[in-house]
Design an enzyme around this catalytic site. Structure first.
Site, PDB file in Angstrom:
ATOM      1  N   GLY A  12       0.830  -1.210   0.000  1.00 50.92           N
ATOM      2  CA  GLY A  12       0.000   0.000   0.000  1.00 50.92           C
ATOM      3  C   GLY A  12       0.856   1.248   0.000  1.00 50.92           C
ATOM      4  O   GLY A  12       1.881   1.306   0.682  1.00 50.92           O
ATOM      5  N   ASP A 141       0.524   2.178   9.020  1.00 51.87           N
ATOM      6  CA  ASP A 141       0.104   1.436  10.221  1.00 51.87           C
ATOM      7  C   ASP A 141       1.178   1.438  11.322  1.00 51.87           C
ATOM      8  O   ASP A 141       0.879   1.171  12.477  1.00 51.87           O
ATOM      9  CB  ASP A 141      -0.221  -0.024   9.854  1.00 51.87           C
ATOM     10  CG  ASP A 141      -1.210  -0.137   8.706  1.00 51.87           C
ATOM     11  OD1 ASP A 141      -1.994   0.805   8.506  1.00 51.87           O
ATOM     12  OD2 ASP A 141      -1.185  -1.161   7.998  1.00 51.87           O
TER      13      ASP A 141
END
Ligand code: F6P
Length: 362
Positions: A12, A141
């Site tokens: 990502g 994250d």
């Protein structure tokens, strides 16, 4: 002699990738007089024929790369070289093609910028041999082990904080409870940091269970104390009180696609305390926008260190940021463990001291 290196981004995207690509290119060319090729769409650019790559130069890696989000090299989360999809829908091991592409391009090393999924692939490629690899961690994250920070996390926290900044006035105007759902997969770093920075009253993260009654009581106490609105931030992987994951659509690569926990909480709060409640799912805006200064600096420092490691022939390693130093660790040491929020850590203590409800440990 190292004469030519490749750079690729996989997994990502996030803000700060282009800053890392620029740093690698500038340092490799200016300091080592080396050629730099950008491989397109992760290792896929080495697997496809004709191969897909672009030369990276001082002119196509100017300062605008510091400010731009996304990755000029493109990325993929679906084209694992060990399970590479073909047109007939089947998947096959194409890692040998990636290694052949590396040799055909006459690369002496590759700097791979990726998250935890990419590090698993990179670790397998490094073990297989035939490719000199140095890795750079990126993920909003911040769940990659070993490094205090990964590229993209700080910007995502800034975006989520700004979302709370924007939700608070409208919450106050309408006497509402506002619930903001943020990304982060199974780690609650974005929710915890943005929640503290943006003044959330409730922070829910996957690492700490919560109780709906306690949340309702907390909101009612705030209201009784004279404040007519509340802000709740929730991490996407937080489960329902009954322990179910809230998923959106199908999963891929064995990974769940989270989404919808804020809607669940909204319905529960409205039913339990009749609070006028709204939810916002922040989604992919957390991965875009101008990288903030911290991500630009981190990406630049990582890029420089990765190039130095290539010329020291210090391969099979990932650069990390630890205690204000850039260091290097074996790639495989980053994939066995997971950097989640420490429920006894300083940020949880800080949040509790602010009177924020952060869930309840058993
Ligand atoms: O890992 C980064 C991340 O943005 C997660 O926070 C999120 O769950 C996921 O990727 C979203 O993935 P996709 O872009 O495939 O929807």
């Amino acid at each position: 002699m190292i004469k030519r290196i490749g750079v690729l981004t996989s997994g990502g995207d996030c803000s700060g990738l282009n800053a890392a690509i620029r740093a690698i290119t500038l340092h490799a060319i200016q300091h080592y007089d080396c050629e730099v090729f950008g491989i397109l769409k992760g290792t896929s650019g080495l697997i496809r024929r004709p191969m897909e790559y672009i030369p990276l130069t001082l002119s196509n890696c100017d300062q605008s790369m510091l400010r731009s989000a996304g990755t000029i090299l493109g990325s993929t989360t679906k084209e694992n070289p060990f399970f590479f999809p073909s047109d007939d829908g089947l998947k096959s091991d194409r890692s040998d093609d990636a290694i052949a592409g590396y040799h055909d391009l006459k690369l002496d090393a590759i700097i791979a910028i990726g998250g935890d999924g990419s590090m698993r692939i990179n670790s397998k490629l490094a073990k297989k041999g035939g490719m000199n690899l140095v890795c750079i961690p990126k993920t909003i994250d911040n769940d990659l082990a070993q490094t205090d920070f990964s590229i993209g996390y700080s910007t995502a926290v800034s975006v989520a904080t700004e979302a709370l900044d924007r939700l608070q006035p409208t919450a106050a105007s309408h006497q509402r409870v506002m619930i903001l759902e943020v990304m982060g997969r199974d780690a609650g770093h974005i929710a915890l940091s943005a929640g503290i920075a943006g003044g959330a009253d409730v922070i829910l993260i996957p690492e700490i269970p919560y109780n709906l009654e306690s949340i309702c009581q907390h909101v009612q106490n705030i209201s009784a104390s004279g404040r007519n609105f509340s802000l709740i931030i929730v991490s996407e992987a937080v489960k329902t009180q009954g322990g179910d994951s809230v998923l959106r659509g199908t999963s891929y690569n064995d990974r769940p696609r989270y989404g919808g926990i804020s809607q669940y909480l909204c319905a529960e709060l409205e039913a339990r305390i009749q609070a006028d409640t709204r939810f916002t799912v922040l989604g992919h805006v957390q991965r875009g926008g101008q990288p903030n200064a911290q991500d630009r600096i981190l990406a630049t420092a990582f890029g420089v260190k990765a190039v130095d490691m290539v010329f020291e022939k210090n391969f099979g390693k990932m650069v990390i940021w630890r205690n204000n130093q850039v260091e290097a660790v074996p790639i495989e040491s980053t994939i066995d463990t997971y950097n989640e929020v420490d429920p006894k850590g300083i940020l949880i203590k800080t949040a509790k001291a602010m009177g924020i409800y952060v869930g309840e440990l058993g």
